[in-house]
Design an enzyme around this catalytic site. Structure first.
Site, short mmCIF file in Angstrom:
data_model
loop_
_atom_site.label_atom_id
_atom_site.label_comp_id
_atom_site.label_asym_id
_atom_site.label_seq_id
_atom_site.Cartn_x
_atom_site.Cartn_y
_atom_site.Cartn_z
N TRP A 127 -22.20 3.04 -17.18
CA TRP A 127 -20.79 2.67 -17.04
C TRP A 127 -20.50 1.51 -17.99
O TRP A 127 -21.20 0.48 -17.93
CB TRP A 127 -20.53 2.28 -15.58
CG TRP A 127 -19.13 1.89 -15.26
CD1 TRP A 127 -17.98 2.52 -15.62
CD2 TRP A 127 -18.73 0.77 -14.46
NE1 TRP A 127 -16.90 1.86 -15.11
CE2 TRP A 127 -17.33 0.79 -14.39
CE3 TRP A 127 -19.44 -0.25 -13.80
CZ2 TRP A 127 -16.61 -0.17 -13.69
CZ3 TRP A 127 -18.72 -1.20 -13.09
CH2 TRP A 127 -17.32 -1.16 -13.04
N ASP A 208 -26.45 0.83 -8.21
CA ASP A 208 -24.98 0.88 -8.17
C ASP A 208 -24.64 2.23 -7.56
O ASP A 208 -24.85 3.27 -8.17
CB ASP A 208 -24.41 0.74 -9.58
CG ASP A 208 -22.88 0.68 -9.59
OD1 ASP A 208 -22.26 0.87 -8.53
OD2 ASP A 208 -22.31 0.46 -10.68
N ALA A 210 -21.57 4.17 -6.23
CA ALA A 210 -20.11 4.16 -6.17
C ALA A 210 -19.52 5.49 -5.71
O ALA A 210 -18.32 5.58 -5.49
CB ALA A 210 -19.54 3.81 -7.56
N LYS A 243 -13.98 5.23 -3.98
CA LYS A 243 -13.91 6.67 -4.20
C LYS A 243 -14.02 7.45 -2.91
O LYS A 243 -13.17 8.29 -2.59
CB LYS A 243 -15.02 7.12 -5.16
CG LYS A 243 -14.77 6.74 -6.61
CD LYS A 243 -15.13 5.29 -6.87
CE LYS A 243 -14.96 4.92 -8.35
NZ LYS A 243 -15.22 3.47 -8.58
#
Length: 395
Positions: A127, A208, A210, A243
């Site tokens: 990212w 991470d 997400a 999300k």
């Protein structure tokens, strides 16, 4: 002072958003911005979130601050969602943050406080905001191989070869599921090999996560994170609710730090609170409160899980449809990987010049590295996209 400032690099995705907005062609397709959209192009508010908000509106009696680390109930609910029973709760320090991005930023600062000499390893690619924040903080970084642009699959042997240079105390940043921007994920055996390797090297994993629930399911998407938590003595986790709860603008995230023993958790917890105090004081609470209510109420949780599963399976359907449409138009299995990848994103493997052609000739907006947002499509626009891609690759 202000006149000495120099322009900062423009965010490519935000620039793309502006270009899309200014485009007056009626058939334009936005595959750039990384938010979930339904078939009508709207980012909906989940029914479970609406129901929780209605309950909260009637019951809430104050808008005063929560604690520096946020409401403990949120930390507990999220810890259980992400980690299950993989690690004893008394080894986990946690603090609410402004979104998953806030959790990642606090994690990087935590690493610098704990070991200023640590190198933070990131996948190639990752990212972009990971790299931007690390550069801003002046952190020591290195990349490890991850994605093969020819096969559009994980190049695992090259990844492990690069991670062979990891030093004790280094931090390896990994995507817990639904790798952004590629959509290509490690399999279970590969995750086990990574976990064992990090332990042998004395390195610390940072996850991470997400997109839990967007890949193979809530439990399945957490399996890699839980494996690492069970295997590695120390670990850092940045989790986002943007999300899977659809509460992007509420900025709801959590940073967790797993200590080697319960005795070290108190210092870690105090440090997370201290970092919050230095950066923004008290974290936002509205989104965290909604998440806590949903996860702790059987009816709301069941409704949320049903809605999340519909989103997940809808994206899988779109993936298969796009893969099939591209196969039919190109006569090639080149794009079969799209159906195999998971999450909101895939790199479809066209050149930056072809991405420009998609935008200029076909009003299809994608990021320059060919990352597309699967949730930006619907059943009607998939054939349009497939036709456009087939045309540009044929030249």
């Amino acid at each position: 002072m202000l006149e000495t400032l120099v322009p900062q690099p423009e965010d490519k995705i935000l620039k793309l958003m502006g270009m899309f907005k200014a485009d007056d062609r009626p058939n334009k397709i936005d595959l750039g911005v990384g938010v979930y959209k339904d078939a009508s192009g709207v980012t909906p508010i989940m029914g479970a979130v609406k129901a929780a908000e209605q309950q909260l509106w009637g019951a809430e009696t104050t808008k005063s601050y929560t604690g520096l680390a946020g409401d403990p109930g949120f930390s507990t609910a999220m810890r259980e969602l992400v980690l299950g029973d993989a690690v004893a709760s008394d080894r986990v320090a946690a603090a609410a943050t402004p979104g998953g991005t806030g959790a990642v930023r606090q994690a990087f600062e935590l690493i610098q406080m704990g070991n200023p000499e640590a190198t933070i390893w990131t996948s190639r690619p990752t990212w972009p905001n990971h790299l931007s924040m690390l550069k801003h903080l002046g952190a020591k970084t290195r990349e490890y191989a991850y994605f093969d642009t020819e096969t559009c699959a994980v190049e695992f042997d090259a990844m492990m070869a690069d991670l062979g240079a990891v030093a004790p105390g280094d931090v390896v940043l990994l995507h817990g599921c639904c790798h952004n921007p590629t959509g290509a994920n490690l399999n279970a055996a590969q995750w086990r090999a990574v976990a064992d390797h990090l332990v042998a090297k004395g390195a610390i994993p940072m996850i991470d996560i997400a997109y839990q629930g967007f890949g193979d399911g809530l439990e399945e998407d957490a399996s890699a994170t839980r494996l690492l938590a069970q295997t590695c003595p120390e670990m850092i986790i940045a989790a986002s609710c943007s999300k899977n709860f659809g509460i992007y603008r509420e900025r709801t995230g959590l940073l967790m730090a797993i200590s080697p023993s319960a005795g070290a958790t108190g210092v870690a917890q105090g440090t997370l609170s201290h970092l919050n105090r230095q950066n923004f004081s008290f974290p936002p609470d509205h989104g965290a409160r909604l998440v806590t209510m949903i996860l702790n109420d059987d009816t709301l949780r069941g409704q949320w899980q049903d809605e999340l599963e519909a989103m997940r399976t809808g994206m899988l359907t779109l993936r298969k449809q796009l893969s099939d449409e591209l196969r039919a138009r190109t006569g090639s299995d080149r794009f079969g990987f799209i159906a195999e990848h998971r999450g909101m994103f895939s790199r479809i493997g066209v050149t930056p010049e072809q991405v420009d052609q998609l935008r200029e000739k076909h009003a299809v907006y994608a990021v320059g590295d060919s990352r597309i947002n699967i949730a930006g499509m619907n059943a009607e626009t998939v054939p349009v996209l497939a036709e456009a891609v087939a045309e540009v690759i044929k030249g």
